[in-house]
Design a protein around this motif. Structure first.
Motif, PDB file in Angstrom:
ATOM      1  N   PRO A  15      33.273  35.697  20.894  1.00  0.00           N
ATOM      2  CA  PRO A  15      34.427  35.009  20.312  1.00  0.00           C
ATOM      3  C   PRO A  15      34.679  33.605  20.841  1.00  0.00           C
ATOM      4  N   VAL A  16      34.379  33.348  22.121  1.00  0.00           N
ATOM      5  CA  VAL A  16      34.656  32.019  22.660  1.00  0.00           C
ATOM      6  C   VAL A  16      33.504  31.052  22.406  1.00  0.00           C
ATOM      7  N   GLN A  17      32.511  31.485  21.666  1.00  0.00           N
ATOM      8  CA  GLN A  17      31.402  30.603  21.307  1.00  0.00           C
ATOM      9  C   GLN A  17      31.335  30.408  19.801  1.00  0.00           C
ATOM     10  N   THR A  18      32.450  30.704  19.124  1.00  0.00           N
ATOM     11  CA  THR A  18      32.544  30.520  17.682  1.00  0.00           C
ATOM     12  C   THR A  18      33.780  29.687  17.355  1.00  0.00           C
ATOM     13  N   SER A  19      33.997  29.426  16.080  1.00  0.00           N
ATOM     14  CA  SER A  19      35.173  28.712  15.593  1.00  0.00           C
ATOM     15  C   SER A  19      35.321  27.362  16.308  1.00  0.00           C
ATOM     16  N   MET A  20      36.539  27.000  16.690  1.00  0.00           N
ATOM     17  CA  MET A  20      36.803  25.689  17.283  1.00  0.00           C
ATOM     18  C   MET A  20      36.058  25.489  18.592  1.00  0.00           C
ATOM     19  N   LEU A 104      34.615  24.753  36.129  1.00  0.00           N
ATOM     20  CA  LEU A 104      35.412  25.921  36.441  1.00  0.00           C
ATOM     21  C   LEU A 104      34.503  27.146  36.461  1.00  0.00           C
ATOM     22  N   VAL A 105      34.723  28.031  37.428  1.00  0.00           N
ATOM     23  CA  VAL A 105      33.960  29.271  37.524  1.00  0.00           C
ATOM     24  C   VAL A 105      34.929  30.435  37.373  1.00  0.00           C
ATOM     25  N   ILE A 106      34.593  31.379  36.491  1.00  0.00           N
ATOM     26  CA  ILE A 106      35.443  32.545  36.268  1.00  0.00           C
ATOM     27  C   ILE A 106      34.649  33.807  36.596  1.00  0.00           C
ATOM     28  N   LEU A 107      35.173  34.593  37.507  1.00  0.00           N
ATOM     29  CA  LEU A 107      34.556  35.860  37.886  1.00  0.00           C
ATOM     30  C   LEU A 107      35.307  37.001  37.217  1.00  0.00           C
ATOM     31  N   CYS A 108      34.588  37.812  36.478  1.00  0.00           N
ATOM     32  CA  CYS A 108      35.180  38.967  35.801  1.00  0.00           C
ATOM     33  C   CYS A 108      34.879  40.235  36.590  1.00  0.00           C
ATOM     34  N   GLY A 109      35.912  40.874  37.074  1.00  0.00           N
ATOM     35  CA  GLY A 109      35.726  42.129  37.774  1.00  0.00           C
ATOM     36  C   GLY A 109      35.619  43.285  36.795  1.00  0.00           C
ATOM     37  N   GLU A 123      36.803  31.821  48.450  1.00  0.00           N
ATOM     38  CA  GLU A 123      38.151  31.271  48.274  1.00  0.00           C
ATOM     39  C   GLU A 123      38.559  31.297  46.800  1.00  0.00           C
ATOM     40  N   ALA A 124      38.329  32.438  46.175  1.00  0.00           N
ATOM     41  CA  ALA A 124      38.650  32.597  44.759  1.00  0.00           C
ATOM     42  C   ALA A 124      40.152  32.777  44.560  1.00  0.00           C
ATOM     43  N   GLU A 125      40.671  32.146  43.545  1.00  0.00           N
ATOM     44  CA  GLU A 125      42.083  32.292  43.191  1.00  0.00           C
ATOM     45  C   GLU A 125      42.222  33.404  42.159  1.00  0.00           C
ATOM     46  N   GLU A 126      43.105  34.346  42.432  1.00  0.00           N
ATOM     47  CA  GLU A 126      43.308  35.458  41.508  1.00  0.00           C
ATOM     48  C   GLU A 126      44.328  35.066  40.433  1.00  0.00           C
ATOM     49  N   VAL A 127      43.980  35.347  39.184  1.00  0.00           N
ATOM     50  CA  VAL A 127      44.826  34.982  38.050  1.00  0.00           C
ATOM     51  C   VAL A 127      44.975  36.187  37.128  1.00  0.00           C
ATOM     52  N   SER A 128      46.194  36.433  36.691  1.00  0.00           N
ATOM     53  CA  SER A 128      46.492  37.530  35.770  1.00  0.00           C
ATOM     54  C   SER A 128      46.983  36.954  34.442  1.00  0.00           C
ATOM     55  N   ILE A 129      46.808  37.695  33.365  1.00  0.00           N
ATOM     56  CA  ILE A 129      47.385  37.262  32.084  1.00  0.00           C
ATOM     57  C   ILE A 129      48.600  38.109  31.715  1.00  0.00           C
ATOM     58  N   GLY A 130      49.044  38.979  32.610  1.00  0.00           N
ATOM     59  CA  GLY A 130      50.231  39.776  32.319  1.00  0.00           C
ATOM     60  C   GLY A 130      50.321  40.994  33.211  1.00  0.00           C
ATOM     61  N   ASP A 131      51.481  41.590  33.204  1.00  0.00           N
ATOM     62  CA  ASP A 131      51.729  42.738  34.077  1.00  0.00           C
ATOM     63  C   ASP A 131      51.272  44.038  33.433  1.00  0.00           C
ATOM     64  N   TYR A 132      49.985  44.139  33.251  1.00  0.00           N
ATOM     65  CA  TYR A 132      49.352  45.349  32.733  1.00  0.00           C
ATOM     66  C   TYR A 132      47.902  45.322  33.183  1.00  0.00           C
ATOM     67  N   VAL A 133      47.214  46.455  33.042  1.00  0.00           N
ATOM     68  CA  VAL A 133      45.847  46.569  33.546  1.00  0.00           C
ATOM     69  C   VAL A 133      44.885  46.795  32.388  1.00  0.00           C
ATOM     70  N   LEU A 134      43.779  46.064  32.391  1.00  0.00           N
ATOM     71  CA  LEU A 134      42.717  46.218  31.396  1.00  0.00           C
ATOM     72  C   LEU A 134      41.484  46.807  32.080  1.00  0.00           C
ATOM     73  N   THR A 135      40.488  47.168  31.294  1.00  0.00           N
ATOM     74  CA  THR A 135      39.298  47.789  31.867  1.00  0.00           C
ATOM     75  C   THR A 135      38.399  46.805  32.603  1.00  0.00           C
ATOM     76  N   GLY A 136      38.566  45.535  32.367  1.00  0.00           N
ATOM     77  CA  GLY A 136      37.741  44.539  33.040  1.00  0.00           C
ATOM     78  C   GLY A 136      38.314  43.148  32.859  1.00  0.00           C
ATOM     79  N   GLY A 137      37.673  42.175  33.482  1.00  0.00           N
ATOM     80  CA  GLY A 137      38.180  40.803  33.436  1.00  0.00           C
ATOM     81  C   GLY A 137      37.706  39.985  32.265  1.00  0.00           C
ATOM     82  N   GLU A 138      36.897  40.578  31.386  1.00  0.00           N
ATOM     83  CA  GLU A 138      36.315  39.797  30.287  1.00  0.00           C
ATOM     84  C   GLU A 138      37.363  39.304  29.291  1.00  0.00           C
ATOM     85  N   LEU A 139      38.223  40.191  28.831  1.00  0.00           N
ATOM     86  CA  LEU A 139      39.250  39.772  27.871  1.00  0.00           C
ATOM     87  C   LEU A 139      40.211  38.747  28.486  1.00  0.00           C
ATOM     88  N   PRO A 140      40.714  38.966  29.706  1.00  0.00           N
ATOM     89  CA  PRO A 140      41.536  37.925  30.329  1.00  0.00           C
ATOM     90  C   PRO A 140      40.796  36.597  30.471  1.00  0.00           C
TER      91      PRO A 140
END
Length: 244
Positions: A15-20, A104-109, A123-140
């Motif tokens: 999805p992030v390699q299509t459209s705009m 920018l480097v993004i690590l998906c757990g 020295e990785a900075e942890e970033v969340s997209i919301g107060d819920y849990v997903l199966t992995g870091g790919e969608l975030p």
């Protein structure tokens, strides 16, 4: 801008390699490189996880394959983000900060996360997209990429359109209408059809205020706090709404 993504599932990032964003890559504005962490496993079955010390449910990603992937892309000294539910929730200020970087480097757990030594050493900075849990870091990660990339000059085509989004002003967006003027008995508001740009802007401002007050009262209160920054017409509209 170059974005390196380290993941166990590179096939998810179509999805992030299509459209705009896909067109932005074609123009050379954006470069998204996917690195499969499994390629750096020393296990013949390409295993990347193991049971956690101290017990607990689930599996944890081992440090060695992740270290190998990070070293392969030359991540030392670059901004590294780890998508994690325990990170600070992503907001527009953070998105704008990240959009100003060249790399920018993004690590998906995955599973129960990654070995803490990965985060400490790199020295990785942890970033969340919301107060819920997903199966992995790919969608975030895809959410973060999309929100950052759209701010890059040339990605949206119209340089002003990105900054005209409602959230940048502190308000939610006003209602939008297009053709036809009448649909199944529902009319486009007359004010949008009369060509009076002053009245149109006042209508948009009022609608944004009303929607924000209803759906995000926290944003509404924060927005109206600085009354001195508003025009006379805006103050009048705010006063009318507060009196309702």
């Amino acid at each position: 801008m170059k974005i390196d993504v380290l993941t166990l599932f590179p096939e998810m990032f179509v999805p992030v390699q299509t459209s705009m964003l896909g067109r932005a890559e074609e123009k050379g504005i954006l470069e998204i490189t996917l690195t499969d962490i499994r390629e750096f496993s020393n296990n013949k079955h390409r295993k990347t996880d193991d049971y956690p010390f101290g017990g607990g449910g689930g599996m944890v990603m081992m440090p060695d394959p992740i270290f190998g992937a990070l070293e392969h892309i030359g991540a030392k000294g670059k901004k590294i983000l780890y998508m994690s539910p325990r990170g600070k929730v992503l907001d527009q200020d953070k998105v704008m900060e990240l959009a100003g970087l060249d790399e920018l480097v993004i690590l998906c757990g995955h599973y129960e996360g990654v070995d803490q030594r990965v985060l400490d050493y790199w020295e990785a900075e942890e970033v969340s997209i919301g107060d819920y849990v997903l199966t992995g870091g790919e969608l975030p990660a895809m959410v973060l990429i999309d929100s950052v990339a759209r701010l890059l000059p040339g990605v949206l085509g119209n340089e002003d359109s990105a900054m005209q989004e409602s959230i940048y002003s502190g308000l939610l967006e006003y209602p939008q209408y297009t053709q036809p003027r009448e649909y199944r008995g529902m009319q486009v508001p007359e004010v949008l059809l009369n060509g009076n740009h002053k009245l149109i802007e006042e209508w948009k401002f009022k609608q944004s205020l009303l929607i924000t007050r209803e759906r995000r009262p926290d944003l509404f209160e924060a927005f109206i706090r600085d009354r001195e920054s508003f025009t006379k017409a805006e103050k009048k509209i705010i006063d009318e709404i507060l009196q309702d």
